[in-house]
Design a protein around this motif. Structure first.
Motif, PDB file in Angstrom:
ATOM      1  N   ARG A  85      91.034  39.512 -39.700  1.00 53.51           N
ATOM      2  CA  ARG A  85      92.071  38.869 -38.887  1.00 53.51           C
ATOM      3  C   ARG A  85      93.316  38.531 -39.707  1.00 53.51           C
ATOM      4  O   ARG A  85      94.436  38.653 -39.211  1.00 53.51           O
ATOM      5  CB  ARG A  85      91.495  37.604 -38.236  1.00 53.51           C
ATOM      6  N   TRP A  86      93.138  38.104 -40.967  1.00 51.64           N
ATOM      7  CA  TRP A  86      94.307  37.741 -41.761  1.00 51.64           C
ATOM      8  C   TRP A  86      95.190  38.961 -42.031  1.00 51.64           C
ATOM      9  O   TRP A  86      96.417  38.829 -42.140  1.00 51.64           O
ATOM     10  CB  TRP A  86      93.899  37.099 -43.086  1.00 51.64           C
ATOM     11  N   TRP A 106      97.621  39.427 -39.222  1.00 54.04           N
ATOM     12  CA  TRP A 106      98.767  38.523 -39.318  1.00 54.04           C
ATOM     13  C   TRP A 106      99.802  39.001 -40.332  1.00 54.04           C
ATOM     14  O   TRP A 106     100.928  38.491 -40.356  1.00 54.04           O
ATOM     15  CB  TRP A 106      98.303  37.118 -39.672  1.00 54.04           C
ATOM     16  N   LEU A 113      92.764  39.717 -32.161  1.00 55.39           N
ATOM     17  CA  LEU A 113      92.706  38.268 -32.349  1.00 55.39           C
ATOM     18  C   LEU A 113      92.084  37.534 -31.157  1.00 55.39           C
ATOM     19  O   LEU A 113      91.398  36.538 -31.338  1.00 55.39           O
ATOM     20  CB  LEU A 113      94.113  37.727 -32.615  1.00 55.39           C
ATOM     21  N   ALA A 122      97.241  43.687 -32.131  1.00 51.04           N
ATOM     22  CA  ALA A 122      97.002  42.374 -32.724  1.00 51.04           C
ATOM     23  C   ALA A 122      96.425  41.406 -31.695  1.00 51.04           C
ATOM     24  O   ALA A 122      95.488  40.647 -31.988  1.00 51.04           O
ATOM     25  CB  ALA A 122      98.301  41.820 -33.306  1.00 51.04           C
TER      26      ALA A 122
END
Length: 306
Positions: A64-65, A68, A113, A109
């Motif tokens: 997930r990071w 971002w 997410l 994304a």
């Protein structure tokens, strides 16, 4: 399908495409000029390889990071490339590719997410589903006419002309044959006639307007709605393609086709859910009987033997 797996596959494809593009930038001068213009490729690569290619590859594994990093960086580069192409009239293809990557990265994304695209948040203001206020047939037709003037003016004149201006400024224009312009004019007349026919059926028989904020009170199954469930959308898509052909702009044609994908995948499910909630079995039977886009051939009923 719009799933986390599809989003991760997109990031994997983006990483591979980004790596291949950087190889082409250093190996093929024409690619470097078309996508970077006068920008220093070595300096750009120092940042873009880890933040775009590397982060996209990691996002493809579900980190997930990394999402971002990849999605915001893509948007930042797209904005910078658009400003650069507009100011210098160079690297237009690079700006266009990064804008496309930004749209894809943003959608992917959201899926990675949150597992979904919150399309219902778009249903605000004039796009929120509400029944039309009670008024006379003349009032409904007048309101529908005003909607046509505003929306056709925006989506078929203002936006296409802006796209053509960008296309010219960024050096993306491609010459179109004269026959394309003639075909576009014919298609525009036919599509506009379908749009007006559909709008009148919605106003007179459905007691509403095509705008979501003034939805019909009755399910419309006559007129052009006998043949396809979404004649207004079909007309709008064809009009957009027609305008693109008339302007000799492949980007306007792409804009219309992209709009059709957006409407079909994002807007239509929400609209049909609203129709199902309001009309129940009547809409379900209509949906099963009438095709969404392409008319189904009518089956002839044979008399029983004997």
């Amino acid at each position: 399908m719009l799933t986390r797996e599809a989003a991760r596959a997109y990031f994997a494809l983006q990483a591979v495409a980004g790596a291949a593009w950087w190889v082409a930038v250093f190996a093929v001068p024409a690619v470097r000029e078309a996508t970077l213009g006068g920008l220093d490729p070595a300096l750009m690569a120092v940042f873009d390889l880890p933040l775009f290619v590397g982060a996209s590859a990691l996002a493809a594994t579900g980190l997930r990071w990394a999402v971002w990093i990849a999605a915001p960086w893509t948007a930042l580069v797209a904005g910078g490339m658009a400003l650069y192409a507009t100011g210098t009239e160079r690297a237009g293809w690079g700006a266009l590719l990064m804008i496309a990557a930004t749209i894809g990265s943003a959608a992917a994304a959201l899926l990675v997410l949150s597992g979904r695209i919150p399309s219902e948040r778009m249903l605000v203001g004039p796009f929120a589903f509400r029944a039309a206020p009670s008024t006379t047939a003349r009032g409904r037709v007048g309101r529908t006419g005003a909607q046509i003037v505003v929306f056709w003016g925006l989506f078929l004149i203002v936006f296409p002309l802006a796209i053509v201006a960008i296309e010219q400024r960024w050096g993306l224009h491609l010459d179109a044959p004269p026959a394309a312009r003639v075909s576009g004019a014919v298609l525009l007349v036919a599509a506009s006639a379908l749009g007006i026919w559909s709008a009148l059926a919605m106003s007179l028989r459905g007691e509403g307007t095509p705008l979501p904020a003034a939805m019909p009170h009755r399910l419309v199954v006559s007129g052009p709605y006998r043949y396809v469930r979404n004649p207004m959308a079909l007309a709008g898509i064809a009009q957009g393609v027609a305008v693109g052909l008339m302007l000799g702009s492949w980007l306007v044609v792409l804009y219309a086709l992209a709009g059709s994908l957006f409407w079909n995948r994002i807007v239509r499910p929400l609209e049909e859910a609203d129709l199902q909630a309001r009309f129940g079995a009547e809409f379900a039977a209509y949906r099963d009987r009438v095709a969404c886009w392409i008319p189904r051939p009518r089956r002839s009923v044979r008399p029983p033997a004997g």
